[in-house]
Design a protein around this motif. Structure first.
Motif, short mmCIF file in Angstrom:
data_model
loop_
_atom_site.label_atom_id
_atom_site.label_comp_id
_atom_site.label_asym_id
_atom_site.label_seq_id
_atom_site.Cartn_x
_atom_site.Cartn_y
_atom_site.Cartn_z
N LEU A 145 15.96 43.45 63.88
CA LEU A 145 16.50 44.17 62.73
C LEU A 145 16.66 45.65 63.07
O LEU A 145 15.77 46.23 63.70
N PRO A 146 17.73 46.29 62.62
CA PRO A 146 17.91 47.72 62.89
C PRO A 146 16.90 48.59 62.13
O PRO A 146 16.58 49.69 62.56
N ALA A 147 16.39 48.10 61.02
CA ALA A 147 15.40 48.81 60.22
C ALA A 147 14.65 47.78 59.38
O ALA A 147 15.14 46.68 59.16
N PRO A 148 13.45 48.12 58.89
CA PRO A 148 12.73 47.18 58.03
C PRO A 148 13.55 46.85 56.78
O PRO A 148 14.34 47.66 56.30
N ILE A 149 13.34 45.66 56.27
CA ILE A 149 13.97 45.22 55.02
C ILE A 149 12.90 45.26 53.93
O ILE A 149 11.81 44.70 54.09
N TYR A 150 13.23 45.92 52.83
CA TYR A 150 12.36 45.95 51.66
C TYR A 150 13.00 45.06 50.60
O TYR A 150 14.19 45.17 50.31
N ALA A 151 12.21 44.15 50.03
CA ALA A 151 12.76 43.19 49.07
C ALA A 151 11.71 42.89 48.00
O ALA A 151 10.54 43.22 48.13
N THR A 152 12.18 42.22 46.95
CA THR A 152 11.33 41.84 45.83
C THR A 152 11.47 40.34 45.60
O THR A 152 12.58 39.82 45.54
N LEU A 153 10.34 39.66 45.48
CA LEU A 153 10.34 38.23 45.18
C LEU A 153 10.02 38.06 43.70
O LEU A 153 8.92 38.40 43.25
N ILE A 154 11.01 37.58 42.94
CA ILE A 154 10.86 37.42 41.49
C ILE A 154 11.07 35.96 41.11
O ILE A 154 11.81 35.24 41.77
N GLU A 156 12.43 28.85 40.25
CA GLU A 156 12.66 29.24 41.64
C GLU A 156 12.30 30.71 41.81
O GLU A 156 12.43 31.50 40.88
N HIS A 157 11.85 31.08 42.98
CA HIS A 157 11.55 32.47 43.29
C HIS A 157 12.67 33.00 44.18
O HIS A 157 12.96 32.43 45.24
N LYS A 158 13.29 34.09 43.75
CA LYS A 158 14.42 34.67 44.47
C LYS A 158 14.00 35.93 45.19
O LYS A 158 13.30 36.78 44.61
N LEU A 159 14.41 36.02 46.45
CA LEU A 159 14.12 37.21 47.25
C LEU A 159 15.33 38.13 47.14
O LEU A 159 16.43 37.79 47.59
N ILE A 160 15.13 39.29 46.52
CA ILE A 160 16.22 40.22 46.21
C ILE A 160 16.06 41.47 47.06
O ILE A 160 15.00 42.08 47.11
N TRP A 161 17.15 41.85 47.72
CA TRP A 161 17.19 43.06 48.53
C TRP A 161 18.08 44.09 47.85
O TRP A 161 19.13 43.75 47.31
N SER A 162 17.63 45.33 47.87
CA SER A 162 18.47 46.41 47.37
C SER A 162 18.11 47.67 48.12
O SER A 162 16.99 47.82 48.61
N ARG A 163 19.06 48.59 48.21
CA ARG A 163 18.79 49.87 48.91
C ARG A 163 18.12 50.83 48.00
O ARG A 163 18.26 50.90 46.86
N ILE A 173 18.67 37.37 49.18
CA ILE A 173 18.63 37.04 50.60
C ILE A 173 17.68 35.89 50.89
O ILE A 173 17.42 35.59 52.05
N GLY A 174 17.18 35.24 49.86
CA GLY A 174 16.29 34.12 50.10
C GLY A 174 15.89 33.44 48.81
O GLY A 174 16.09 33.97 47.71
N SER A 175 15.33 32.24 48.97
CA SER A 175 14.79 31.52 47.83
C SER A 175 13.54 30.78 48.29
O SER A 175 13.47 30.29 49.42
N PHE A 176 12.56 30.73 47.38
CA PHE A 176 11.26 30.15 47.70
C PHE A 176 10.76 29.32 46.53
O PHE A 176 11.15 29.54 45.39
N THR A 177 9.87 28.39 46.86
CA THR A 177 9.12 27.67 45.84
C THR A 177 7.64 27.96 46.09
O THR A 177 7.23 28.16 47.24
N ARG A 178 6.86 27.99 45.02
CA ARG A 178 5.43 28.28 45.13
C ARG A 178 4.64 27.00 44.96
O ARG A 178 4.78 26.29 43.97
N GLY A 179 3.81 26.71 45.94
CA GLY A 179 2.96 25.54 45.88
C GLY A 179 1.71 25.80 45.06
O GLY A 179 1.40 26.95 44.72
#
Length: 99
Positions: free
Chosen positions: A77-86, A92-99, A4-10
């Motif tokens: 949002l209907p509920a909080p989103i829990y995700a992992t940035l790996i 690249e750092h990927k933001l991963i969502w799973s139930r 659900i996202g992508s990031f770069t680290r400075g």
């Protein structure tokens, strides 16, 4: 699992990128912050100057790799989103969502 996202680290430790879901599409930053207590987050997540999440540094048991465990919350949002940035193999750092 869905990305659900992508990031770069400075060099300053700040992650910049975008979070995308069906109801959310924002440019966001994940910034290191000071600890108030042991349970305080290691990072704060914000978009356009508004804080809407927190992240804690974790270590994978199997590999020893560090990652961020995020909790995102917003009134839209209907509920909080829990995700992992790996970090992926390409840096690249990927933001991963799973139930």
């Amino acid at each position: 699992m869905a990305q659900i996202g992508s990031f770069t680290r400075g060099e300053n430790g700040v992650y910049t990128g975008e979070i995308r879901t069906l109801t959310l599409r924002v440019k966001a930053t994940i910034r290191p912050c000071e600890h108030d207590t042991d349970k305080s987050p290691d990072h704060r997540v914000s978009a356009t100057g508004v804080e809407f999440g927190a992240a804690w540094t974790k270590t994978a048991r199997e590999t020893g790799a560090q990652y961020l465990s995020l909790k995102l919350d917003d009134p839209s949002l209907p509920a909080p989103i829990y995700a992992t940035l790996i970090q992926s193999d390409d840096g690249e750092h990927k933001l991963i969502w799973s139930r």
